[in-house]
Motif scaffolding. Structure first.
Motif: not given
Length: 685
Positions: A462-469
């Motif tokens: 939830p915290q950094y997953g979207r940024v990494y993706l």
């Protein structure tokens, strides 16, 4: 202490640390390392185009994380030629991702992981615990299945190098299952005193397999009691608490030696009556301890009476039943590991051991078993950390020792669902679960097909997953349109608009370079890129002028509202519609549309002559198509074209263009005359 203090040195294969400095550039899952022209003596970092790197400790000093798996290096380039040439290395962090036989591990565990994320968090108490234990067993079954496949591959291959690689992987997977199973017992199931010992016995029986071949050899012989390894097998059964099997073997000995019948009956009775914990609530711990104490005293009495004095083997078994550490340690070779010794010791000396007491027995058992002859291996330290209930230490040690992130990522996620890691946040902003999942998913993205699994792991960070993706999905090589559409679908579902535009632009440019105008236009429309759509529309119009026909008619005919993306695209769609109307002999409608394209000024000036030329067949029709007003408009457009052309002199010198203009003027004059006569006749009548 920072983790980098404990990371062992990693040597870049083929690099000479004494001769040249190294420079490196970080990638998502790889490090590009190159030799510089600067020797070690120069000591100048400012002259180096990138960061200088010591080959002996490059991963340890460069890493920025709480945990990091061991690095596997592979040389993918070598320098040849001039003495000043340099070599380039690609050093991969997650080499296991590329091992074909581990694909089952990654693919099947992904399904288990997703099921756990979707599971009902509302389940409480025993139901939730049972669910989590089942998830843990599912993970273990995948590890074991993968291990069996790897073992089969090692048996079948004739390549010694591959055989060695497979054997190493079998050992690693076996250690992973061993650690996971212990964590399942201690952390996930959280077995209490009594059932705890039964779980540990099952654990030892499952994983200490070194004596299995010996057991099979003895049991398959014609006369097991006469076999030279008979008593070793009996001892193994007793050491693992397999009393029924031990008694069965002893009955064969009694049948073969009637003189030992009395001793056998007494020993058989002792083994039969041995109190053991039960998984149900049929007896309390106090009742078990009382029964065990009485049984223990009975064993002691027979030993002191010298009942088994005439048979050293039975006497040794009686001492083991009494929990005599020296007698148990005499069977060291049969137990093979200190944790087998620990469980045997607990079985015969403290069967009601409590979870928090394990640390003391574990440490003393390891010290007694190793006896100062050898130092603990990394696996020993991991198991010891588990017995000490140091979950974070288990995860840290596994991260250092194991060659990929799979194990620690999935184990940590499971422990997090057990609410055992809630309070542990890392100093750089993320919790341990998310950090490890991010690292594991990042490794998956370096693989040509496993990256699809990585998407789901990022989704559950939830915290950094979207940024990494977002960062990783932009780096996926879009080798085919099918793959591009797959990536695009992922981005669209997650409303990643920037990435959608970027992918569409890349694919549009690729298609344009390959002269696939229809595909390029389709991608530019999906990207909503008006400038690129205009460029491709111009290419369509240019091709039409050169060839006299349109390509990709299906696409142009079905542009729909998409044609409004740019004026040039609108013109292309409408111009194609004009040709369709003309082909269907709807001449009045075609004439009106052609005139609209001229007067609305959405057609490029360079295309006006083509439009006017397209009007010629309509002007020469037997039936008058253009009205007087429409004819005047066409005349004005023709004059604007000839008068406003900057290359007017060149235009006049071009015989073909001059001929076209004269033909148009003549046709327009004829049409005007015909329409005036027709309109006058109509008015007169």
């Amino acid at each position: 202490a920072p983790l980098t203090d404990t990371v062992p040195p990693q040597v870049v294969p083929g690099a000479d640390p004494s001769a040249r400095q190294l420079c490196f550039a970080w990638g998502p899952a790889e490090v590009l390392v190159c030799e510089t022209l600067f020797g070690r003596a120069s000591g100048s970092h400012s002259r180096c185009p990138s960061r200088s790197l010591s080959p002996s400790r490059f991963w340890g000093e460069g890493s920025a994380g709480a945990v990091a798996p061991a690095l596997t290096g592979s040389v993918t380039g070598t320098g040849e030629g001039a003495p000043s040439s340099s070599r380039v290395f690609v050093v991969r962090r997650d080499q296991d991702i590329y091992i074909q036989t581990l694909r089952k591990l990654f693919n099947e565990s992904h399904g288990i992981f997703m099921g756990l994320q979707r599971s009902e968090e509302e389940l409480a108490g025993k139901s939730r615990k049972a669910q989590l234990v089942q998830v843990s067993k599912n993970y273990r079954s995948v590890i074991r299945a993968c291990m069996e496949d790897m073992h089969q591959a090692a048996v079948l291959t004739r390549d010694p190098a591959l055989q060695g690689q497979y054997s190493t992987q079998v050992s690693i997977l076996s250690a992973m299952e061993l650690i996971w199973n212990l964590c399942e017992i201690l952390f996930v199931e959280a077995a209490t005193a009594g059932p705890l010992l039964l779980r540990l016995l099952d654990w030892v029986r499952l994983h200490v397999c070194d004596v299995d071949s010996m057991v099979r050899e003895v049991l398959s012989s014609d006369s097991p009691s006469k076999h030279k390894l008979f008593w070793n097998v009996v001892d193994v059964f007793v050491l693992q608490g397999r009393m029924d099997e031990a008694r069965h073997l002893l009955s064969k000995e009694a049948s073969a030696n009637p003189t030992s019948m009395n001793m056998y009956k007494i020993l058989d009775d002792l083994m039969k009556k041995m109190p053991v914990p039960s998984l149900g609530n049929t007896q309390t711990l106090t009742e078990l301890e009382l029964k065990w104490q009485h049984w223990h005293e009975e064993c002691q009495r027979y030993l002191q009476d010298g009942t088994f004095a005439s048979n050293p083997h039975m006497e040794s078994i009686c001492k083991i039943l009494l929990g005599d550490e020296d007698a148990i340690l005499e069977k060291k070779e049969l137990m093979t590991t200190w944790y087998h010794f620990l469980v045997t010791r607990l079985l015969y000396s403290h069967p009601t051991v409590k979870p928090m007491e394990l640390r003391f027995y574990a440490q003393s058992s390891m010290d007694l078993f190793l006896g100062g002859e050898s130092s603990p291996e990394p696996l020993d330290m991991i198991l010891m950390a588990a017995f000490e209930f140091e979950m974070h230490q288990v995860i840290k040690e596994c991260s250092i020792v194991l060659s990929n992130w799979w194990f620690v990522a999935h184990l940590t996620d499971l422990l997090d669902h057990c609410k055992l890691l809630q309070s542990h946040n890392l100093y750089f902003g993320s919790n341990m679960r998310e950090f490890l999942l991010l690292e594991y998913a990042s490794g998956l993205f370096s693989h040509h097909s496993l990256w699809q699994l990585g998407v789901d792991y990022f989704d559950h960070c939830p915290q950094y997953g979207r940024v990494y993706l977002e960062l990783h999905i932009e780096r996926i090589p879009l080798s085919t349109e099918q793959k591009a559409l797959k990536v695009l679908r992922i981005c669209e579902l997650r409303q990643m608009h920037e990435q959608v535009r970027s992918i569409c632009k890349i694919m549009a440019m690729k298609a344009l370079r390959n002269n696939r105008l229809g595909s390029a236009l389709s991608w530019s429309i999906r990207a909503k890129d008006a400038a690129f759509a205009t460029l491709i529309s111009d290419r369509f119009l240019k091709d039409y002028c050169e060839r006299g026909c349109f390509s990709d008619l299906d696409l142009i005919d079905n542009l729909g509202p998409s044609m409004l993306l740019s004026d040039r695209l609108t013109f292309l769609g409408k111009y194609r519609e004009f040709h369709r109307l003309y082909g269907e002999k709807q001449f009045p409608e075609a004439a009106r549309l052609l005139l609209t394209l001229m007067t609305a000024h959405i057609a490029p000036c360079s295309f006006w002559m083509t439009l006017l030329t397209d009007a010629l067949p309509l002007l020469e029709q037997k039936e008058v198509i253009f009205s007087a007003e429409q004819t005047y408009e066409l005349m004005r457009c023709l004059e604007d074209l000839t008068a406003g052309n900057p290359d007017k002199q060149k235009f006049q010198d071009d015989d073909i263009e001059t001929t076209k203009v004269e033909m148009l003027r003549l046709a327009l004059a004829r049409n005007l005359a015909r329409v005036i006569v027709k309109e006058g006749t109509v008015e007169g009548s």
